[in-house]
Design an enzyme around this catalytic site. Structure first.
Site, PDB file in Angstrom:
ATOM      1  N   LYS A 113      24.521  15.683  16.723  1.00  0.00           N
ATOM      2  CA  LYS A 113      25.625  14.795  16.351  1.00  0.00           C
ATOM      3  C   LYS A 113      25.352  13.373  16.837  1.00  0.00           C
ATOM      4  O   LYS A 113      24.483  13.153  17.688  1.00  0.00           O
ATOM      5  CB  LYS A 113      26.925  15.334  16.954  1.00  0.00           C
ATOM      6  N   TYR A 156      30.113 -15.616  32.676  1.00  0.00           N
ATOM      7  CA  TYR A 156      31.557 -15.714  32.457  1.00  0.00           C
ATOM      8  C   TYR A 156      32.332 -15.400  33.735  1.00  0.00           C
ATOM      9  O   TYR A 156      31.959 -14.477  34.473  1.00  0.00           O
ATOM     10  CB  TYR A 156      31.994 -14.714  31.390  1.00  0.00           C
TER      11      TYR A 156
HETATM   12  C1  LIG Z   1      28.325  18.397  21.759  1.00  0.00           C
HETATM   13  C2  LIG Z   1      28.478  19.854  21.668  1.00  0.00           C
HETATM   14  C3  LIG Z   1      27.452  20.710  22.091  1.00  0.00           C
HETATM   15  C4  LIG Z   1      26.217  20.195  22.810  1.00  0.00           C
HETATM   16  O1  LIG Z   1      26.592  19.782  24.108  1.00  0.00           O
HETATM   17  P1  LIG Z   1      25.497  19.308  25.160  1.00  0.00           P
HETATM   18  O2  LIG Z   1      26.234  19.210  26.439  1.00  0.00           O
HETATM   19  O3  LIG Z   1      25.008  17.982  24.682  1.00  0.00           O
HETATM   20  O4  LIG Z   1      24.432  20.322  25.158  1.00  0.00           O
HETATM   21  C5  LIG Z   1      27.600  22.068  21.869  1.00  0.00           C
HETATM   22  N1  LIG Z   1      28.705  22.567  21.274  1.00  0.00           N
HETATM   23  C6  LIG Z   1      29.721  21.779  20.871  1.00  0.00           C
HETATM   24  C7  LIG Z   1      30.901  22.392  20.245  1.00  0.00           C
HETATM   25  C8  LIG Z   1      29.651  20.405  21.065  1.00  0.00           C
HETATM   26  O5  LIG Z   1      30.673  19.630  20.700  1.00  0.00           O
END
Ligand SMILES: *Cc1c(COP(=O)(O)O)cnc(C)c1O
Length: 373
Positions: free
Chosen positions: A48, A264
């Site tokens: 993702k 800044y």
């Molecule tokens: C993001 C996610 C994962 C992977 O998680 P990691 O901690 O990056 O391994 C697995 N399952 C679901 C449902 C997720 O949302």
């Protein structure tokens, strides 16, 4: 990986915020280590957010070649972009689910939803869609997924057709990064109770940190994301390879008198005559704004501390002690790499490596070290 990097800034890189180098061979090595660790369970890949910001287009085919056959993204648009890169024997799931309006379109593309709500699950079971789906049950994350009573009534209403239409029952762990916390075991027990409703359906519970909780947590399919990219997710993690290096460069150098204010808000004043280097990236490139007056970058083995606030496209560091011969406009400095890990940056800026990685942004030159089978 460091040895493979050229230290010369190319003409193109000088036109960007910096260079992200992504070692795809290291991602594949990590995948293979994880697959070995969870065998005989299957090891999927969670890609993702454009493979945690590193480039799903480049990483997906390499993981397929390495034997990965199940992939997860968060949104349907991500899946539609990835599907053409994957042969038809690969399953591609959408973790955040698919609205009932988009189900037909996704089925056309060969994309499988994770059914997270009662509405989605019932729609799926009432319509004959020629596509596999996963069903998520909530065991303690309180994020996505149906409850156990909802699962129970689904099974009552749809009977054995569920087993035919649902390929995977999954849930998600909330605190697998703390192996001593007993909540994971509670979640596992709840998941086991849920699995009794669908005795012939494949099961998946573990994220990266879950992979390291032992075989009890592996079930049929594991879903690592962060660990693929070398993020150290828990104290039980395997020694995984770092996959990403981020180099920025020096955009300007100036000598200032004691008392001169920097950036800044004038939150920093030079306490002596100083040499200041302005660095080529800012918070729009994922440099955490909370690194003001405390973060750093590395030039060789020397740490250059951030002084003043981080700007949108640049920030300043104290380069007073750098030898003249090493200090020039265009000189590369390390933001993420051997001297400064993702985890260290996350810890120093009150967040996690995951957030640092996914927020790097689009203004870098990206170079890929290929995976050659
Ligand atoms: C993001 C996610 C994962 C992977 O998680 P990691 O901690 O990056 O391994 C697995 N399952 C679901 C449902 C997720 O949302």
């Amino acid at each position: 990986m460091t040895a493979l990097l050229s230290t010369q800034l190319t003409h193109h890189a000088a036109m960007t915020s910096g260079v992200i180098t992504i070692d795809i061979a290291a991602v594949v090595t990590n995948y293979r280590l994880l697959a070995q660790c969870v065998a005989p369970a299957e090891c999927a890949a969670v890609l993702k957010a454009d493979a945690y910001g590193l480039g799903a287009k480049q990483i997906t085919p390499a993981l397929y070649t390495a034997g990965c056959r199940t992939f997860f993204v968060a949104h349907a648009v991500e899946a539609i972009a990835l599907r053409p890169l994957l042969p038809s024997d690969a399953t591609l799931y959408v973790l955040n689910g698919i609205s009932v309006k988009a189900v037909a379109e996704c089925a056309q593309h060969g994309i499988s939803p994770v059914l997270n709500t009662n509405e989605q699950a019932r729609y799926w079971l009432m319509n004959d869609i020629a596509q596999t789906a996963a069903l998520q049950v909530d065991t303690g994350m309180s994020r996505l997924g149906i409850s156990l009573p909802e699962l129970s009534s689904l099974v009552q209403d749809f009977g054995s057709s569920i087993t035919r239409r649902i390929a995977l029952l999954m849930s998600h762990l909330a605190i697998a990064d703390k192996p001593e916390n007993e909540f994971s075991e509670q979640q596992r027990q709840t998941f086991l109770s849920a699995s009794l409703y669908l005795p012939n359906t494949a099961l998946s519970l573990a994220n990266s940190a879950g992979c390291f909780l032992g075989a009890n947590y592996h079930f049929d399919l594991c879903r690592p994301g962060a660990a693929l990219f070398g993020i150290h997710v828990s104290d039980r993690s395997l020694p995984l390879q770092p996959c990403v290096q981020v180099n920025l460069h020096i955009a300007q150098i100036r000598q200032v008198a004691a008392g001169t204010s920097v950036s800044y808000g004038c939150t920093y004043h030079a306490n002596r005559p100083m040499r200041i280097a302005t660095i080529s990236a800012g918070y729009a490139d994922g440099i955490p704004r909370s690194m003001d007056n405390n973060g750093g970058v590395w030039l060789g083995s020397q740490r250059l501390p951030v002084i003043g606030r981080i700007c949108m496209d640049s920030f300043m560091v104290d380069a007073t002690d750098v030898p003249d011969s090493e200090l020039y406009v265009g000189q590369q400095v390390e933001f993420i790499g051997a001297n400064q890990t993702l985890e260290a940056i996350g810890a120093a800026s009150n967040t996690i490596g995951y957030e640092i990685l996914t927020r790097l942004g689009r203004r870098y030159q990206r170079q890929y070290l290929p995976f050659i089978e």
